[in-house]
Scaffold this active site. Structure first.
Site, short mmCIF file in Angstrom:
data_model
loop_
_atom_site.label_atom_id
_atom_site.label_comp_id
_atom_site.label_asym_id
_atom_site.label_seq_id
_atom_site.Cartn_x
_atom_site.Cartn_y
_atom_site.Cartn_z
N GLU A 434 40.66 36.33 28.49
CA GLU A 434 41.47 35.16 28.89
C GLU A 434 42.46 35.53 30.00
OE1 GLU A 434 40.68 32.33 28.43
OE2 GLU A 434 39.44 32.43 26.63
C1 LIG Z 1 34.95 41.62 23.78
C2 LIG Z 1 35.00 40.69 24.95
C3 LIG Z 1 34.89 39.33 24.76
C4 LIG Z 1 34.89 38.47 25.85
N1 LIG Z 1 34.66 37.13 25.66
C5 LIG Z 1 34.42 36.33 26.75
C6 LIG Z 1 33.92 35.01 26.59
O1 LIG Z 1 33.76 34.51 25.48
N2 LIG Z 1 33.63 34.30 27.71
C7 LIG Z 1 33.78 34.81 28.96
O2 LIG Z 1 33.47 34.13 29.92
N3 LIG Z 1 34.28 36.06 29.15
C8 LIG Z 1 34.58 36.84 28.08
N4 LIG Z 1 35.03 38.13 28.26
C9 LIG Z 1 35.27 38.61 29.60
C10 LIG Z 1 36.73 38.85 29.91
O3 LIG Z 1 37.40 37.62 30.04
C11 LIG Z 1 36.80 39.72 31.19
O4 LIG Z 1 36.39 41.02 30.80
C12 LIG Z 1 38.16 39.73 31.81
O5 LIG Z 1 38.42 38.49 32.42
C13 LIG Z 1 38.33 40.80 32.88
O6 LIG Z 1 37.25 40.81 33.80
P1 LIG Z 1 36.51 42.20 34.10
O7 LIG Z 1 36.17 42.82 32.80
O8 LIG Z 1 35.43 41.97 35.06
O9 LIG Z 1 37.63 43.10 34.75
P2 LIG Z 1 38.02 43.12 36.32
O10 LIG Z 1 38.23 41.74 36.79
O11 LIG Z 1 37.06 43.99 37.03
O12 LIG Z 1 39.45 43.82 36.25
C14 LIG Z 1 39.63 45.25 36.30
C15 LIG Z 1 41.13 45.56 36.53
O13 LIG Z 1 41.54 45.02 37.80
C16 LIG Z 1 42.65 44.15 37.62
N5 LIG Z 1 42.56 43.03 38.55
C17 LIG Z 1 41.45 42.32 38.88
N6 LIG Z 1 41.76 41.33 39.75
C18 LIG Z 1 43.08 41.42 39.97
C19 LIG Z 1 44.01 40.67 40.75
N7 LIG Z 1 43.63 39.61 41.47
N8 LIG Z 1 45.31 41.03 40.72
C20 LIG Z 1 45.71 42.08 39.98
N9 LIG Z 1 44.89 42.83 39.23
C21 LIG Z 1 43.59 42.50 39.21
C22 LIG Z 1 42.59 43.70 36.18
O14 LIG Z 1 43.87 43.32 35.68
C23 LIG Z 1 42.05 44.94 35.47
O15 LIG Z 1 43.09 45.82 35.20
C24 LIG Z 1 35.08 39.00 27.16
C25 LIG Z 1 35.25 40.36 27.34
C26 LIG Z 1 35.16 41.22 26.27
C27 LIG Z 1 35.29 42.70 26.52
#
Ligand SMILES: Cc1cc2nc3c(=O)[nH]c(=O)nc-3n(C[C@H](O)[C@H](O)[C@H](O)COP(=O)(O)OP(=O)(O)OC[C@H]3O[C@@H](n4cnc5c(N)ncnc54)[C@H](O)[C@@H]3O)c2cc1C
Length: 582
Positions: A434
């Site tokens: 989220e």
């Molecule tokens: C167990 C689990 C359940 C989940 N459930 C759902 C679900 O039901 N539906 C769904 O759609 N998704 C779901 N997710 C996905 C989750 O919402 C994402 O993993 C999350 O939004 C982060 O995206 P990412 O993993 O690609 O990390 P990234 O976006 O690659 O982020 C990596 C790092 O970079 C930082 N970062 C990235 N962009 C910026 C920015 N603009 N400014 C500052 N810092 C930044 C982040 O804070 C983080 O520290 C789930 C994930 C997990 C692990």
């Protein structure tokens, strides 16, 4: 094994004595019957079910996890029965509108119940949680026909829901999503693409699963402005509303995770699945945000639930465990000052965060239902401001308190059978989904501070200052709290100004600033709790509130000054450092 007793006395104290929840029944005609007695009666009833039926599934869910075979997902033992009991008893439909089989009760009550559920088994809590999120997203934007088809069954939990946003290359950057939606010519769309990390994506606990999917039309622009939202059922409802033909979608795999093992996290494949658009085309991101803002508050409550679980287990263990002798000659580890330090930090954080969470939930109720538009506007400002605070503070605290609980248990905390290491593992995800907590800090600094010419933080500063009177007997709280507010206001002005010329400065400062904001908010909460506890009939309760407030004000609030000290630190060389030289 970690155990859970719902903190119903504390819940009643915060709702009634600190926040005056009676205001909801008095001011909002739709809630006239939701008096404090009625709300607390329901909290007691939910507590019984959650303690007795849900909490026992927590450890087994972690140990067994979910399994996938030929696209079919099996959830841990006891989950299906717990889901049936929880949904059939009506706990999922508490605050849903009565139009669609909901009970029309306050959102605040639903969040209190969700806090307890998340203490008892946070992995399990995601099955109802995502379903409620799906309900909210459809309710806000869909046509009457779609609402009629899906909402009553989502409301009661007969069908469950998901949120399909994330793709392998589109995490925080939602606008990079590539899933396609092609018109079929009959009002429906053909959805094609892969989504990852989809919570509750596949299971057989419910007769249907409703996916709320973000996808792009062929002629839509790239980025967030080209996304639309679709309702895509696992089984396409027949004319009589019952589940019909299997849709072209499946779980390709499930993730193996650090925690929340009882929650199935699925890789979902949509192979031309039939879906129906919800809301206008290309407005998907706005539609998602309706749900996402409430989901962020919900995740904050999941964190609060885990804070409570860590705190109460650590206290119980420390009262029983004998090791060495403290300065007063007593053998229980709770007598050692360093153990008391940890327990008081846990109590101060959990109880202070509870006021932040419940107050935010009450503002959601006021912003949606108060008859006076001016009150609704003020309440909405608080909801906007508090959403990233609740989400980030409660979830960061859950990880911190999970780790502290292990420390209180000593080596036994590291051993699986005691169950507190599960808290540290289960909680970490709350800081990530989220919107990561870094993204929450950006939301606070880049959006919330700027909205309506800085009106949101000004409301907070004014509200706290109204209760500061340095000459009063509570000067030991109000004086340091006043200094924290002054410094926070000055840092806020600096960030608002510097953001215009040097956004990187704000980017570096955001997380520290966000925590400083939360600690100041908790200082205000502790002032209000001490005032409210003064007339509490139980002397032990009064003493505990006083000692915990003294701990917070003396040992946690001063962190505000150190955190805000970083806000103006230079960033030039930090920004210029080449990635290759890290
Ligand atoms: C167990 C689990 C359940 C989940 N459930 C759902 C679900 O039901 N539906 C769904 O759609 N998704 C779901 N997710 C996905 C989750 O919402 C994402 O993993 C999350 O939004 C982060 O995206 P990412 O993993 O690609 O990390 P990234 O976006 O690659 O982020 C990596 C790092 O970079 C930082 N970062 C990235 N962009 C910026 C920015 N603009 N400014 C500052 N810092 C930044 C982040 O804070 C983080 O520290 C789930 C994930 C997990 C692990």
């Amino acid at each position: 094994m970690a155990t859970y007793q719902a903190p119903t006395r504390e819940i009643g104290f915060v709702l009634n004595d600190v926040l005056g929840v009676g205001r909801l029944a008095k001011d909002i005609p739709a809630f006239a019957e939701a008096t404090p007695d009625m709300l607390l009666g329901l909290v007691d009833e939910a507590a019984k079910l959650i303690e007795g039926q849900i909490a026992p599934t927590n450890h087994v869910g972690d140990a067994q996890g979910c399994k996938i075979k030929d696209g079919n997902v099996t959830v841990p033992e006891g989950f299906a029965q717990a889901y049936k009991m929880y949904s059939e008893a009506g706990w999922m439909s508490l605050c849903n509108t009565t139009e669609y089989d909901g009970q029309g009760l306050p959102y605040t009550l639903a969040k209190v119940v969700e806090e307890m559920l998340a203490s008892a088994n946070v992995a399990f809590s995601l099955y109802p949680g995502l379903t409620i999120g799906c309900f909210e997203a459809i309710y806000a934007n869909a046509t009457d026909q779609i609402k009629q088809t899906y909402l009553p069954k989502l409301s009661t939990g007969q069908w469950s829901g998901t949120m399909c946003i994330t793709e392998s290359h589109a995490g925080s950057d939602v606008g990079a999503a590539k899933t396609k939606a092609t018109p079929n010519g009959d009002g429906s769309y053909s959805i094609e693409g892969g989504k990852i990390f989809i919570t509750s994506g596949e299971h057989t606990m419910t007769e249907n699963i409703i996916h709320f999917v973000l996808a792009r039309l062929p002629d839509s622009p790239p980025g967030v402005r080209g996304l639309s939202t679709f309702v895509v059922p696992k089984f396409i409802p027949k004319a009589d509303g019952t589940p019909g033909e299997r849709n072209k979608l499946h779980a390709a795999n499930i993730e193996h995770k650090m925690g929340i093992n009882g929650s199935c996290t699925c890789v979902m494949q949509f192979d031309g699945a039939q879906g129906w658009m919800v809301g206008e085309r290309d407005t998907g991101i706005q539609n998602m945000f309706v749900m996402m803002n409430l989901a962020r508050i919900l995740v904050g409550f999941q964190g609060l639930g885990q804070c409570e679980l860590a705190t109460q287990n650590a206290i119980r263990y420390a009262i029983d465990r004998k090791q060495g002798k403290a300065f007063n000659g007593k053998p229980e580890i709770i007598e050692h000052p360093d153990v008391r330090r940890m327990l008081l930090q846990m109590k101060a954080t959990t109880e202070g965060a509870r006021v932040l969470g419940y107050e935010t939930a009450m503002y959601v109720d006021l912003s949606h239902h108060h008859p006076d538009a001016a009150v609704r506007e003020v309440a909405q400002d608080w909801v906007e401001l508090n959403t990233p605070l609740v989400k980030a503070f409660c979830t960061d605290s859950a990880v911190e308190l999970g780790s502290l609980a292990i420390q209180v248990y000593g080596g036994h905390g590291f051993i699986t059978e005691h169950g507190v290491e599960q808290i540290a593992r289960d909680s970490k995800i709350l800081c990530l989904y989220e919107g990561t907590n870094g993204i929450q800090a950006m939301d606070l600094v880049r959006r919330k501070l700027m909205m309506h010419n800085g009106r949101l933080p000004q409301r907070f500063f004014a509200a706290v200052r109204k209760e500061l009177n340095a000459d009063a007997p509570l000067g030991w709280i109000t004086r340091p709290l006043g200094r924290a507010v002054d410094e926070l206001e000055s840092a806020t002005q600096f960030l608002i100004e510097s953001f215009k010329t040097s956004p990187d400065t704000a980017g570096f400062a955001a997380v520290d600033y966000q925590r400083a904001f939360c600690l100041t908010y908790l200082g205000w909460n502790w002032l209000r709790m001490v005032k409210a506890a003064a007339s509490h009939p139980d002397e032990g309760f009064r003493k505990a509130k006083h000692a915990t407030a003294e701990f917070f004000i003396g040992r946690m609030l001063p962190q505000v000054h150190a955190l805000l000290g970083t806000v103006r630190a230079p960033t030039e060389s930090l920004v210029e450092l080449d990635a290759a030289n890290f």
